[in-house]
Scaffold this motif. Structure first.
Motif, PDB file in Angstrom:
ATOM      1  N   GLU A 130       0.834  -1.197   0.000  1.00 46.07           N
ATOM      2  CA  GLU A 130       0.000   0.000   0.000  1.00 46.07           C
ATOM      3  C   GLU A 130       0.871   1.250   0.000  1.00 46.07           C
ATOM      4  O   GLU A 130       1.936   1.285   0.618  1.00 46.07           O
ATOM      5  CB  GLU A 130      -0.923   0.007   1.224  1.00 46.07           C
ATOM      6  CG  GLU A 130      -1.898  -1.167   1.253  1.00 46.07           C
ATOM      7  CD  GLU A 130      -2.851  -1.067   2.432  1.00 46.07           C
ATOM      8  OE1 GLU A 130      -2.912   0.011   3.049  1.00 46.07           O
ATOM      9  OE2 GLU A 130      -3.513  -2.073   2.727  1.00 46.07           O
ATOM     10  N   ASP A 131       0.398   2.274  -0.686  1.00 49.93           N
ATOM     11  CA  ASP A 131       1.170   3.514  -0.818  1.00 49.93           C
ATOM     12  C   ASP A 131       1.464   4.154   0.534  1.00 49.93           C
ATOM     13  O   ASP A 131       2.526   4.746   0.726  1.00 49.93           O
ATOM     14  CB  ASP A 131       0.411   4.509  -1.706  1.00 49.93           C
ATOM     15  CG  ASP A 131       0.351   4.055  -3.160  1.00 49.93           C
ATOM     16  OD1 ASP A 131       1.205   3.226  -3.553  1.00 49.93           O
ATOM     17  OD2 ASP A 131      -0.540   4.511  -3.891  1.00 49.93           O
ATOM     18  N   LYS A 132       0.542   4.032   1.476  1.00 48.47           N
ATOM     19  CA  LYS A 132       0.731   4.668   2.775  1.00 48.47           C
ATOM     20  C   LYS A 132       1.883   4.042   3.561  1.00 48.47           C
ATOM     21  O   LYS A 132       2.416   4.668   4.479  1.00 48.47           O
ATOM     22  CB  LYS A 132      -0.551   4.579   3.605  1.00 48.47           C
ATOM     23  CG  LYS A 132      -0.946   3.149   3.971  1.00 48.47           C
ATOM     24  CD  LYS A 132      -2.212   3.138   4.819  1.00 48.47           C
ATOM     25  CE  LYS A 132      -2.574   1.716   5.237  1.00 48.47           C
ATOM     26  NZ  LYS A 132      -3.791   1.682   6.082  1.00 48.47           N
ATOM     27  N   ASP A 133       2.266   2.820   3.207  1.00 52.71           N
ATOM     28  CA  ASP A 133       3.351   2.148   3.917  1.00 52.71           C
ATOM     29  C   ASP A 133       4.695   2.290   3.214  1.00 52.71           C
ATOM     30  O   ASP A 133       5.711   1.794   3.718  1.00 52.71           O
ATOM     31  CB  ASP A 133       3.027   0.652   4.085  1.00 52.71           C
ATOM     32  CG  ASP A 133       1.856   0.424   5.017  1.00 52.71           C
ATOM     33  OD1 ASP A 133       1.744   1.183   6.001  1.00 52.71           O
ATOM     34  OD2 ASP A 133       1.059  -0.495   4.767  1.00 52.71           O
ATOM     35  N   LEU A 134       4.735   2.954   2.070  1.00 56.62           N
ATOM     36  CA  LEU A 134       5.984   3.142   1.342  1.00 56.62           C
ATOM     37  C   LEU A 134       6.738   4.328   1.935  1.00 56.62           C
ATOM     38  O   LEU A 134       6.898   5.380   1.325  1.00 56.62           O
ATOM     39  CB  LEU A 134       5.715   3.358  -0.143  1.00 56.62           C
ATOM     40  CG  LEU A 134       5.081   2.173  -0.867  1.00 56.62           C
ATOM     41  CD1 LEU A 134       4.741   2.544  -2.302  1.00 56.62           C
ATOM     42  CD2 LEU A 134       5.997   0.957  -0.828  1.00 56.62           C
ATOM     43  N   THR A 135       7.210   4.143   3.150  1.00 57.89           N
ATOM     44  CA  THR A 135       7.873   5.209   3.893  1.00 57.89           C
ATOM     45  C   THR A 135       8.926   4.615   4.814  1.00 57.89           C
ATOM     46  O   THR A 135       8.908   3.418   5.118  1.00 57.89           O
ATOM     47  CB  THR A 135       6.833   5.999   4.721  1.00 57.89           C
ATOM     48  OG1 THR A 135       7.506   6.941   5.540  1.00 57.89           O
ATOM     49  CG2 THR A 135       6.043   5.065   5.618  1.00 57.89           C
ATOM     50  N   GLY A 136       9.822   5.473   5.264  1.00 60.51           N
ATOM     51  CA  GLY A 136      10.849   5.040   6.202  1.00 60.51           C
ATOM     52  C   GLY A 136      10.417   5.164   7.644  1.00 60.51           C
ATOM     53  O   GLY A 136      11.195   4.832   8.550  1.00 60.51           O
TER      54      GLY A 136
END
Length: 222
Positions: A130-136
């Protein structure tokens, strides 16, 4: 001599196979024909491997990793594999790795292409696409998710070359304006400035507030 050998061979064929020499050689010819047909259809032929070899030769050799130092998350997006002239990069926990050798996984069209050009620590820990989890940002992750992320980090450290770090983007807060002196502050200054006189009485300095407490409270209400 040759005639004698032929007669001996015919007798041996009849004794050991029970077939006449002509029948035996016919069956043998048929078996050889079937063998060659099967080999031609399913056997390993050099022509079958030729396209693969040509494809491998056409693939450009991997370039040596280039150290980028510290870059921002926005700058990292340029290394998502869309530009073949640039290396394929991915970050875990702020550490950037060159994953060009695994382009089939992280490059365009690969199963993990969404992670390329990003710090996908949270997505890897949760195995989320999911796009919301594509983070550091890994705050709030559970122990099992943190263990999974650690396994990914160990894998990257052992397989790929680290080429830089993601610059931490900490929001800068504006400095507060100097506080205005309050009523109590003015009073404290008046008391602190009081000095004992020679006859034992106290006298205050010439600097005093020209507003009485009642006047200050009124001003506040206005």
């Amino acid at each position: 001599m040759a005639v004698q050998l032929w007669e001996t061979l015919k007798e041996a064929i009849v004794v050991y196979t029970g077939l006449t020499p002509s029948t035996f050689f016919t069956v043998l010819a048929l078996l050889l024909a079937v063998y060659y047909v099967i080999t031609g259809l399913f056997g390993a032929s050099p022509d079958h491997h030729r396209p693969r070899h040509i494809e491998e030769e056409e693939m450009p050799p991997l370039r040596p990793p280039v150290q980028l130092g510290e870059i921002t998350a926005e700058e990292l997006k340029a290394y998502d594999g869309s530009d073949t002239e640039k290396p394929l990069l991915m970050a875990i926990k702020g550490q950037i790795y060159d994953v060009s050798q695994s382009r089939m996984f992280y490059g365009p069209g690969g199963p993990y292409a969404l992670f390329a050009g990003k710090d996908a620590s949270r997505a890897l820990a949760k195995m989320s696409f999911e796009d919301k989890d594509l983070t550091g940002d890994i705050s709030g992750l559970g122990p099992f998710e943190l263990d999974a992320l650690q396994d990914w980090e160990y894998k990257f450290m052992s397989k790929y070359v680290k080429v830089g770090t993601v610059k931490s983007e900490v929001p800068v807060t504006e400095s507060e304006s100097p506080a205005q002196p309050s009523e109590s502050t003015s009073r404290d200054i008046d008391v602190a400035d009081a000095k004992p006189s020679e006859d034992g009485k106290s006298e205050t300095t010439a600097v005093k507030s020209d507003k009485t407490p009642s006047k200050i409270d009124a001003d506040k209400e206005e």
